[in-house]
Design a protein around this motif. Sequence first.
Motif, PDB file in Angstrom:
ATOM      1  N   PRO A 311       0.850  -1.193   0.000  1.00 41.51           N
ATOM      2  CA  PRO A 311       0.000   0.000   0.000  1.00 41.51           C
ATOM      3  C   PRO A 311       0.889   1.247   0.000  1.00 41.51           C
ATOM      4  O   PRO A 311       2.116   1.139   0.022  1.00 41.51           O
ATOM      5  CB  PRO A 311      -0.775  -0.106   1.314  1.00 41.51           C
ATOM      6  N   THR A 312       0.295   2.427   0.033  1.00 41.89           N
ATOM      7  CA  THR A 312       1.089   3.655   0.074  1.00 41.89           C
ATOM      8  C   THR A 312       1.684   3.860   1.463  1.00 41.89           C
ATOM      9  O   THR A 312       2.822   4.293   1.616  1.00 41.89           O
ATOM     10  CB  THR A 312       0.199   4.868  -0.287  1.00 41.89           C
ATOM     11  N   THR A 344      -2.816   0.760   7.218  1.00 42.10           N
ATOM     12  CA  THR A 344      -2.574   0.656   5.782  1.00 42.10           C
ATOM     13  C   THR A 344      -3.223   1.880   5.137  1.00 42.10           C
ATOM     14  O   THR A 344      -4.300   2.310   5.549  1.00 42.10           O
ATOM     15  CB  THR A 344      -3.205  -0.619   5.186  1.00 42.10           C
ATOM     16  N   TYR A 346      -3.923   3.943   1.226  1.00 40.54           N
ATOM     17  CA  TYR A 346      -3.909   3.796  -0.239  1.00 40.54           C
ATOM     18  C   TYR A 346      -4.165   5.161  -0.846  1.00 40.54           C
ATOM     19  O   TYR A 346      -5.119   5.840  -0.467  1.00 40.54           O
ATOM     20  CB  TYR A 346      -5.000   2.824  -0.692  1.00 40.54           C
ATOM     21  N   VAL A 353      -6.850   2.329  -6.386  1.00 41.15           N
ATOM     22  CA  VAL A 353      -6.887   2.239  -4.924  1.00 41.15           C
ATOM     23  C   VAL A 353      -7.750   1.042  -4.509  1.00 41.15           C
ATOM     24  O   VAL A 353      -7.360   0.234  -3.659  1.00 41.15           O
ATOM     25  CB  VAL A 353      -7.425   3.560  -4.316  1.00 41.15           C
ATOM     26  N   LYS A 356      -5.954  -2.327  -5.338  1.00 41.08           N
ATOM     27  CA  LYS A 356      -4.836  -2.604  -4.406  1.00 41.08           C
ATOM     28  C   LYS A 356      -5.378  -2.944  -3.021  1.00 41.08           C
ATOM     29  O   LYS A 356      -4.934  -3.885  -2.366  1.00 41.08           O
ATOM     30  CB  LYS A 356      -3.910  -1.378  -4.375  1.00 41.08           C
ATOM     31  N   ARG A 357      -6.383  -2.188  -2.612  1.00 43.31           N
ATOM     32  CA  ARG A 357      -6.948  -2.407  -1.275  1.00 43.31           C
ATOM     33  C   ARG A 357      -7.555  -3.811  -1.157  1.00 43.31           C
ATOM     34  O   ARG A 357      -7.361  -4.510  -0.151  1.00 43.31           O
ATOM     35  CB  ARG A 357      -8.012  -1.337  -1.021  1.00 43.31           C
ATOM     36  N   VAL A 360      -4.658  -6.365  -1.008  1.00 44.97           N
ATOM     37  CA  VAL A 360      -3.965  -6.342   0.281  1.00 44.97           C
ATOM     38  C   VAL A 360      -4.866  -6.920   1.371  1.00 44.97           C
ATOM     39  O   VAL A 360      -4.430  -7.704   2.220  1.00 44.97           O
ATOM     40  CB  VAL A 360      -3.524  -4.894   0.633  1.00 44.97           C
TER      41      VAL A 360
END
Length: 528
Positions: A311-312, A344, A346, A353, A356-357, A360
Motif C-alpha cells: 500500500p502507500t 494501511t 492507499y 486504490v 490494491k486495497r 492487500v
Amino acid sequence: MASDQQQSGEMHPTRWGDPARAQALPDGARGMVELVFGVDDRPALDAAPLPPVAIDAAVLAELARAVGPANVRTDDETRRVRTRGKSTPDLLRARAGDLTDAPDAVVRPGSHDEVAAVLAIAVEHHLAVVPFGGGTAVTGGLVARRDGYAGVLSLDLVRMDRLVSVDHISMTAVLEPGLRGPEAEALLAAEGMTLGHYPQSWEFASIGGFAATRSSGQSSAGYGRFDALVVGLTVATPRGRIDLGTAPANAAGPDLRQLFLGSEGAFGVITAVTVRVRKLPEVKVYEGWRWPSFAAGAAAMRTLAQSGLLPTVLRLSDETESAINLADPAAIGAEASQACLMITGYEGEPAAVEAKRAAVTAVLAGLGGTGAGTAAGEKWAHGRFDAPYLRDSMLDAGVLVETLETATFWSNVTRLYDDVKAALTAALGEPSLVLCHISHVYETGCSLYFTVAAKEADDPLAQWRAAKAAASDAMIDAGATITHHHAVGTDHKPWFAREIGPLGVSVLRAVKADLDPTGVLNPGVMIP
Ligand SMILES: Cc1cc2nc3c(=O)[nH]c(=O)nc-3n(C[C@H](O)[C@H](O)[C@H](O)COP(=O)(O)OP(=O)(O)OC[C@H]3O[C@@H](n4cnc5c(N)ncnc54)[C@H](O)[C@@H]3O)c2cc1C
C-alpha cells in the motif's frame, strides 16, 4: 545585521514546531504520566543569553554585499532559532539556557550564485558554514565544530523557495532547497502533481534537508524514500558547481548523486533538487488492522513487500505502542489492548486504490489480521504530525522522551528488536517505557523505530547519552545500521565509523578534502 522581525513559519526556540500549538499535557495523558512516572514540572528557560558575535564587522559587511544587508542577521532571536536542531538533547540544552552552539550570524542567500559567493567569503576568512534547511535535524547535523574557525555562519536557505520548473511529460520537477514540505506540495498540487514525501517533520523540514539527510516519509511504501525520488542535484562547493543527473538512469561510472545525498552539508550546499513526481491522488483511504503479535504483523508486512503488493502507507506498532496510541494524545491511557495496530493507506486513482486495497485485504485477512476499519486509519492520519508536540509537554512534566531508529534484513528483525529494547530498558531503568514500530519496509527488510519515555534523572542529558550509546552498540553488534533515515550528524559518528570501517571513513575524508580543502563546510558533521 539588522534586527528584523521573525520570519513566519519559524519554530519555537526551545520546543517543536509552531509556537501557537504548544500545549499542556492533555488530562488523560497527564493522569497516566502521574501514574507511571510521577509528574515533576520542569519549566524551560526561553530567553537565555547568547554568546557574543565573534565575526568582524568588516566580514559581515562583505557578506552583506554578497546577499544584501537584510539577509545577514546577528540579532539574538534569529541566532537563537538556528541553534542546533530538534532532538531531545537539543531541546534539553536549549531549555536549560545553553546556547553555546549559536551561530554568529545567519546568512540568507537567494540563489546558487549567492551561495557560492558566501562560500568564497567563508573560505577567505575561515568561517564554518552550517547549511540550514528546516532546522529539524535530530542527530546533531547543525552542531558544527567552532574550534579553529573565525566564526560560525548559519546558511539559511529559506529564500530559495521556488518551484523552478516542471516536466509534465517526464513527471519531474526542479525544486529549490529552502522549500518546506507543505510549500513544495502546494506548488506541485497547482500542477496536478505530488511528491508524496511526508516525514513526521514535514511541516517544517525542507527539500534540501530531505536530500542532505536521505529522509524517509510515512508514505515510503508507496512513494519511496526521498533519495529514491531524486533524479538530479545541483551543488555549490568551495571548489565550484556540480550538476548531476542527466538521464533517468545511466552506467556512467559510480552514481555521484549518491555522494551528495546524505552528505549533510559536509561536501557542498544543495541548491536545486530534481525530483520524480506523481499525479496528485484523487482519493486517500487509511484503515486499521489488528494483529495478535508484533511478529505476526511483521511477517504480514514481509509477505506484502515480497509479493509487490505494498500500500502507500504501511506501519505496525508493537504491543506497547499500540496500547499507548501515540496518534491520539487525548486518548492516551483510554485504550488498552494487547493487539498490535497496523495502519494501511492507499492513495491514487479510485479504481487503482480499490484494486490494491482488495488485494492487500485478501492477503492480510488470510494471514490472520483483523480489519479495524477506516476510523482507526483516519485517526492516525489526523494525528500524524502531532506527536512531537506531545514530547514537549512530557519534557515539561519531567519525562524524558526521545526516538531512535535503525534497519536490518527480515531474518535479523527479531534479534535487533529484542537487543535494542533490552539495551534501552536496562540503561533507562524503572520507570521507563520502550515502544517500537515498523514504518518503512522493503523486499529484503525493514526499519525499526523506537520511542522511549523515562522519568528524567537529575542529569537527563547524561541519562539519555548512556541509553543512546547502549542502543547504538546493540544495533551495530546485531549487524544493523546506525540510522535508517535520521542521518549521522555528530551523534552517530562513532557507530557510523564501525558500520563502514576504516577504509570507508578514509574514502569520505578524501572526498571532503577534494571538495572542501579548507574544511569550512559543516566541520565535524557526518565524517568520523
Ligand atoms: C519531530 C521530528 C520528526 C521527524 N520525523 C522524521 C521522519 O519521519 N523521517 C525522516 O527522515 N526524518 C525525520 N526527522 C528528522 C529530520 O526532520 C530530517 O532529517 C529532515 O530531512 C531534515 O530536514 P531539514 O530541512 O529540517 O534539515 P536541517 O535540520 O536544516 O539540516 C539537516 C542536515 O542537512 C544539512 N542541510 C540542510 N539543508 C542542506 C542543503 N540545502 N545542502 C546541504 N546540506 C543541507 C544541514 O547542515 C544538517 O546537517 C524528524 C525530526 C523531528 C524533530
